[in-house]
Design a protein around this motif. Structure first.
Motif, PDB file in Angstrom:
ATOM      1  N   MET A 134       0.815  -1.211   0.000  1.00  0.00           N
ATOM      2  CA  MET A 134       0.000   0.000   0.000  1.00  0.00           C
ATOM      3  C   MET A 134       0.852   1.266   0.000  1.00  0.00           C
ATOM      4  O   MET A 134       0.347   2.353   0.220  1.00  0.00           O
ATOM      5  CB  MET A 134      -0.928   0.008   1.233  1.00  0.00           C
ATOM      6  N   ARG A 135       2.167   1.151  -0.187  1.00  0.00           N
ATOM      7  CA  ARG A 135       3.040   2.331  -0.204  1.00  0.00           C
ATOM      8  C   ARG A 135       2.747   3.205  -1.429  1.00  0.00           C
ATOM      9  O   ARG A 135       2.549   2.662  -2.525  1.00  0.00           O
ATOM     10  CB  ARG A 135       4.505   1.896  -0.217  1.00  0.00           C
ATOM     11  N   PRO A 136       2.746   4.534  -1.291  1.00  0.00           N
ATOM     12  CA  PRO A 136       2.832   5.272  -0.033  1.00  0.00           C
ATOM     13  C   PRO A 136       1.529   5.181   0.764  1.00  0.00           C
ATOM     14  O   PRO A 136       0.451   5.040   0.194  1.00  0.00           O
ATOM     15  CB  PRO A 136       3.083   6.719  -0.499  1.00  0.00           C
ATOM     16  N   LEU A 137       1.655   5.235   2.088  1.00  0.00           N
ATOM     17  CA  LEU A 137       0.511   5.037   2.952  1.00  0.00           C
ATOM     18  C   LEU A 137      -0.345   6.300   3.020  1.00  0.00           C
ATOM     19  O   LEU A 137      -0.001   7.264   3.716  1.00  0.00           O
ATOM     20  CB  LEU A 137       0.981   4.629   4.355  1.00  0.00           C
ATOM     21  N   ASP A 138      -1.432   6.281   2.292  1.00  0.00           N
ATOM     22  CA  ASP A 138      -2.399   7.376   2.343  1.00  0.00           C
ATOM     23  C   ASP A 138      -3.493   6.966   3.327  1.00  0.00           C
ATOM     24  O   ASP A 138      -4.563   6.461   2.949  1.00  0.00           O
ATOM     25  CB  ASP A 138      -2.968   7.622   0.945  1.00  0.00           C
ATOM     26  N   TRP A 139      -3.225   7.198   4.629  1.00  0.00           N
ATOM     27  CA  TRP A 139      -4.102   6.657   5.658  1.00  0.00           C
ATOM     28  C   TRP A 139      -5.543   7.147   5.567  1.00  0.00           C
ATOM     29  O   TRP A 139      -6.467   6.343   5.756  1.00  0.00           O
ATOM     30  CB  TRP A 139      -3.521   6.961   7.039  1.00  0.00           C
ATOM     31  N   PRO A 140      -5.804   8.415   5.312  1.00  0.00           N
ATOM     32  CA  PRO A 140      -7.220   8.818   5.198  1.00  0.00           C
ATOM     33  C   PRO A 140      -7.966   8.031   4.116  1.00  0.00           C
ATOM     34  O   PRO A 140      -9.114   7.594   4.330  1.00  0.00           O
ATOM     35  CB  PRO A 140      -7.129  10.310   4.848  1.00  0.00           C
ATOM     36  N   ARG A 141      -7.330   7.840   2.955  1.00  0.00           N
ATOM     37  CA  ARG A 141      -7.994   7.094   1.882  1.00  0.00           C
ATOM     38  C   ARG A 141      -8.164   5.628   2.269  1.00  0.00           C
ATOM     39  O   ARG A 141      -9.236   5.030   2.035  1.00  0.00           O
ATOM     40  CB  ARG A 141      -7.174   7.202   0.600  1.00  0.00           C
ATOM     41  N   ARG A 170      -4.705  -6.301  -6.207  1.00  0.00           N
ATOM     42  CA  ARG A 170      -4.510  -7.419  -5.271  1.00  0.00           C
ATOM     43  C   ARG A 170      -4.112  -6.908  -3.883  1.00  0.00           C
ATOM     44  O   ARG A 170      -4.638  -7.376  -2.861  1.00  0.00           O
ATOM     45  CB  ARG A 170      -3.447  -8.369  -5.800  1.00  0.00           C
ATOM     46  N   ASP A 171      -3.181  -5.946  -3.833  1.00  0.00           N
ATOM     47  CA  ASP A 171      -2.734  -5.424  -2.542  1.00  0.00           C
ATOM     48  C   ASP A 171      -3.866  -4.711  -1.810  1.00  0.00           C
ATOM     49  O   ASP A 171      -3.991  -4.823  -0.580  1.00  0.00           O
ATOM     50  CB  ASP A 171      -1.557  -4.464  -2.741  1.00  0.00           C
ATOM     51  N   MET A 172      -4.686  -3.999  -2.548  1.00  0.00           N
ATOM     52  CA  MET A 172      -5.811  -3.298  -1.927  1.00  0.00           C
ATOM     53  C   MET A 172      -6.830  -4.292  -1.368  1.00  0.00           C
ATOM     54  O   MET A 172      -7.378  -4.100  -0.278  1.00  0.00           O
ATOM     55  CB  MET A 172      -6.472  -2.369  -2.944  1.00  0.00           C
ATOM     56  N   ILE A 173      -7.093  -5.361  -2.124  1.00  0.00           N
ATOM     57  CA  ILE A 173      -8.021  -6.398  -1.652  1.00  0.00           C
ATOM     58  C   ILE A 173      -7.489  -7.037  -0.369  1.00  0.00           C
ATOM     59  O   ILE A 173      -8.242  -7.293   0.582  1.00  0.00           O
ATOM     60  CB  ILE A 173      -8.251  -7.457  -2.744  1.00  0.00           C
TER      61      ILE A 173
END
Length: 538
Positions: A299-306, A386-389
């Motif tokens: 998930m890099r870069p880590l966009d935590w709000p999203r 795939r990484d998002m899932i």
């Protein structure tokens, strides 16, 4: 494997087992379902720099962890209640799974940028199944009525197979770009269900045939330990559902346990399976928490709000879809049960539907399904999102297991859906019938065996059973007059435990003074243990 590496693996395993024991003790003290603390503990442990990253392989989950856990759950499931509620269970295990996959597929492009309906279907198939381990471990401790618990546990035992089939179809859509025909899908589903059930029943029959002539408790228990793997491998070997094969085998053998095992083997097997179930459950939930380092790199870069918005949106979508299904699905299944099966069945009330809907906890199978997704498609391109899932699957487990798991007891109490089913009358009737059958057998033996020594033994036995029948009748009369309160029963249990503790101290004194040997000590100690277990389980 080098010796140093082997020692390192042993050290990590010992650390995890110790962590399971500590968190389980803490869960008992805090009165919190232990799976929640195990996941949070694993999550905390994943941030410890010196602790190694442990990747949970999907084949390890499916082939090593899942069979014994499903088998242990199926052994404890009442076949009578499972069969009685089969329509309601199937409405959740089949209908709700399809509804969830379709709902996520349609809504995916609204919540997750770049997702189309195909990748949405993959995501829906990954997160559609509830977890038998999590549901059973949490729901049993919150006072959920048994008839609701039977439905929720039955759903979680069956929907693994339908979820995996949905995953297979949705992945094929993305990897090859082809859409399987409806006829092919229906036939494959039927084969997975029927073939898996037949495979499981066949293994159960073979095991029962092998165990019946055996007398050794250790040998019967050893065969029992190998049974879930045999059922799972046979189901997978014929390209049916290994999950359903394991569940069917466990249901069959659980029903046949009274005629298959010796008394000692039943006690030993129950203790062994309880221990295995607890250890594997604890390790699985800790390993789920430890997967955070394997999830975040993609998930890099880590966009935590999203990321957090996407995780919360999917969790709320899954909860909403399940709640939407509950009342219509309950009414439809009740209609079938009344009109077709002739059962005196009413649909779930709105409060009951909310409790069952809030029980849709996800667990290790969701994460294993996400990890099993292929890296590339048929064209060699990376599998889309795939990484998002994987991240969303991990997030859904945390939200449902921790969020819903912690709030489920409060919701159950708040809605007043926590009355336990009273089985006291049923138990007394069964005891009375068993005692009358024993007295009838004594009379038959008395007529068949006129020898004086035999008649004296029968007279003693006759007096014993008549005294038992008298006590049952007295208990029945007292119950009709007044039912002891919960506090009175707890007081009685505490006093009985204290009295048995005095027996234990005297037994220890006799052994220490060499007045009895080890064999006598173990035998009498086992009798006290059985009394403690009976008192503990009512």
């Amino acid at each position: 494997m080098p010796e140093s590496q082997l020692h390192f693996v042993e050290l990590v395993l010992v650390t995890l087992v110790a962590f399971v024991a500590i968190l389980a003790a803490l869960a008992q003290r805090l009165k919190v379902p232990y799976p929640i603390l195990m996941v949070l503990g694993g999550l905390v442990l994943s941030f410890v720099p010196i602790f190694p990253n442990i990747s949970l392989r999907p084949d390890f989950v499916f082939l090593v962890i899942l069979p014994p856990l499903l088998f242990a759950a199926a052994l404890q499931t009442s076949w009578r209640e499972f069969k009685y509620n089969l329509v309601s269970i199937s409405m959740l295990a089949f209908g709700l799974v399809a509804f969830t996959v379709a709902g996520v597929a349609v809504a995916a492009h609204l919540f997750f940028p770049g997702f189309d309906w195909r990748t949405g279907a993959v995501l829906g198939a990954v997160v559609c199944t509830t977890d038998a381990i999590a549901v059973g471990a949490i729901a049993k401790r919150i006072g959920m009525p048994q008839y609701l618990l039977d439905i929720v546990e039955g759903e979680s035992l069956l929907n693994d197979a339908t979820g995996l089939l949905a995953l297979e179809f949705s992945v094929a859509l993305v990897v090859s770009g082809t859409i399987p025909s409806i006829g092919h899908g229906v036939l494959q589903l039927l084969w997975m269900v029927l073939g898996g059930c037949v495979a499981g029943l066949f293994v159960g029959w073979v095991v029962r045939t092998m165990q019946r002539p055996l007398q050794g408790s250790a040998l019967q228990t050893m065969i029992s330990l190998a049974t879930p793997y045999c059922a799972y491998l046979l189901g997978e070997g014929i390209h049916a559902s290994g999950v359903l094969a394991t569940v069917a085998c466990g249901l069959y053998l659980g029903r046949q346990a009274s005629t298959t095992y010796t008394s000692e083997a039943r006690l030993d097997s129950h203790a062994v399976w309880n221990t295995i179930d607890f250890i594997l459950n604890g390790l699985v939930f800790i390993l789920i928490g430890l997967q955070l380092p394997a999830v975040l790199p993609g998930m890099r870069p880590l966009d935590w709000p999203r990321l957090l918005t996407a995780a919360l949106s999917l969790s709320l979508l899954l909860i909403g879809l399940r709640m939407m299904w509950m009342l219509p699905g309950s009414r439809f299944s009740a209609l079938i049960r009344r009109r077709v099966l002739g059962q005196n069945m009413v649909p779930l009330s709105a409060r009951q539907a909310i409790v069952v809907g809030w029980s849709g906890l996800r667990g290790v199978l969701t994460l294993a399904a996400a990890l099993s997704l292929p890296e590339t498609t048929a064209t060699g391109a990376p599998f889309p999102h795939r990484d998002m899932i994987l991240f969303l699957a991990f997030s859904v487990i945390l939200v449902t297991l921790v969020g819903q798991g912690l709030t489920l007891p409060w919701i159950t109490r708040r809605l007043g859906v926590c009355a336990a089913t009273n089985t006291g009358a049923e138990e007394r009737d069964a005891r009375r019938a068993m005692t009358l059958a024993a007295l009838a057998e004594v009379e038959a033996l008395r007529a068949a065996k006129p020898e004086p020594s035999f008649q004296r033994a029968l007279e003693l036995l006759d007096q014993s059973y008549k005294r038992r029948l008298e006590l049952i009748q007295r208990e029945d009369d007292q119950t009709k007059e007044s039912t002891p309160s919960r506090s009175e029963m707890e007081t009685f249990s505490g006093i009985a435990t204290q009295v048995r503790e005095a027996e234990r101290k005297e037994l220890s004194r006799l052994e220490a003074s060499a007045e009895i040997g080890d064999m006598t000590l173990r035998k009498l100690e086992r009798e006290l243990d059985l009394m403690d277990v009976r008192s503990l389980h009512g």
